[in-house]
Enzyme design. Structure first.
Site, PDB file in Angstrom:
ATOM      1  N   ASP A 242       0.826  -1.202   0.000  1.00 42.50           N
ATOM      2  CA  ASP A 242       0.000   0.000   0.000  1.00 42.50           C
ATOM      3  C   ASP A 242       0.866   1.261   0.000  1.00 42.50           C
ATOM      4  OD1 ASP A 242      -2.667   1.308   0.410  1.00 42.50           O
ATOM      5  OD2 ASP A 242      -1.752   1.944   2.294  1.00 42.50           O
ATOM      6  N   GLU A 272       0.917  -0.108  -4.918  1.00 38.19           N
ATOM      7  CA  GLU A 272      -0.018   0.976  -5.229  1.00 38.19           C
ATOM      8  C   GLU A 272       0.794   2.259  -5.410  1.00 38.19           C
ATOM      9  OE1 GLU A 272      -3.737   3.497  -3.307  1.00 38.19           O
ATOM     10  OE2 GLU A 272      -2.072   2.794  -2.092  1.00 38.19           O
TER      11      GLU A 272
END
Length: 335
Positions: A242, A272
């Site tokens: 993330d 991400e």
């Protein structure tokens, strides 16, 4: 890991499914429901499931991005519950092992940028920074009372004895002494925002909560140990990282190398890195020595624009996308 060479066979394409969404009911039964759905998902052609963050969050109803304790997978009575939002550690293990038996891999969602839900406050020296240019201090140094002490009292020293204090972080966003919200850069010997992050807002190291400092050797050692431990606990096939544009690329490179050495190569690693800039994305992949994939944000934006057009022309939909320039390292996520 997503890596190939001019002489190697292009790896097969696999279908990954995001096995959750933001509004899943917080009933602590998601792992159970997902386990029941595994056979049908396999029958429809799903090869791997990207599951939500399985570590304990600060809020029972949070989705895990408010990460509290990496080492608690739903085992300890912390933050109001033994379970995470998704279920207990036992439920998680049953899901992952059953999926493996059926032939579906599991991708873990690793939240390594921040910590939330500290157990107590600590005082530290800070400067406030301009939200639109985090390199520019807008106050003189002063002391705040920040939520920056993580003691993990229910877990104690099981799995890890590392506790977190103000000096393990580079920034925070709340001063408990006066209730003021701001972006506070924490001061200390050699302490600053990371140089190895996106340059949005001057320096995009800070995102939310207590921002982890990956120049601190205790932090680096703890997170690397956690990654190895995670693999020893659950037979996952990969990791989705993330918010990677917000923490040290240099650290992530060293973490990938650590995984190669401790658990072996072959994992699927995807990050991400939400950036509508092909140059920025390809540079990141090259810096990671092509051992890392990114979701193809430019392609997602193109699909979104096409979906709103009256007479879309899809003949050039792949122009200027990651799937065109770095096809082995491009992941596709729906808009």
């Amino acid at each position: 890991m997503a890596q190939t060479s001019n002489n190697s066979i292009t790896p097969p394409n696999y279908t990954m499914m995001e096995a959750f969404e933001w509004y899943v009911p917080p009933d602590q039964k998601h792992w159970q429901r997902l386990r029941g759905a595994v056979p049908a998902l396999k029958a429809t052609g799903i090869d791997n499931l990207w599951i939500p963050p399985g570590c304990k969050g600060a809020n029972q109803q949070g989705n895990g991005y408010d990460i509290y304790d990496l080492w608690d997978l739903g085992e300890f009575d912390q933050k109001g519950s033994v379970s995470t939002k998704w279920g207990t550690k036992d439920d998680l293990f049953k899901l992952i092992h059953y999926a493996k038996d059926v032939g579906i891999g599991i991708y873990w969602d690793a939240v390594l940028n921040q910590k939330a839900g500290a157990d107590r406050t600590e005082q530290c020296q800070v400067v406030e920074v301009d939200p639109k240019d985090r390199t520019r201090a807008i106050t003189e140094a002063y002391t705040i009372d920040g939520w920056l002490a993580f003691d993990f009292p229910a877990r104690g020293d099981k799995y890890s004895s590392q506790k977190y204090h103000w000096y393990h972080f580079t920034g925070t966003d709340y001063n408990n002494a006066n209730g003021r919200n701001a972006i506070y850069r924490i001061l200390g010997d050699g302490k600053n925002w990371s140089d190895f992050v996106d340059k949005g807002n001057g320096n995009y190291d800070y995102l939310m909560f207590a921002d982890i400092d990956y120049t601190h050797p205790e932090v680096v050692a703890d997170v690397k140990a956690w990654a190895t431990w995670l693999y020893s606990q659950v037979p996952i096939q990969g990791i989705r990282f993330d918010a990677i544009k917000h923490y040290s690329e240099e650290f992530l490179q060293s973490l990938v190398e650590h995984l190669d050495k401790t658990v072996g190569p072959g994992w699927f690693l995807v990050g991400e890195f939400w950036e509508d800039s092909l140059d920025a994305m390809t540079t990141y992949i090259r810096n990671m020595r092509h051992k890392f994939s990114l979701f193809d944000a430019p392609l997602v934006y193109k699909f979104s624009r096409i979906s709103h057009a009256e007479n879309p022309d899809i003949r050039k939909v792949f122009d200027g996308t990651l799937v065109q320039s770095e096809p082995v390292n491009a992941g596709k996520r729906p808009p």
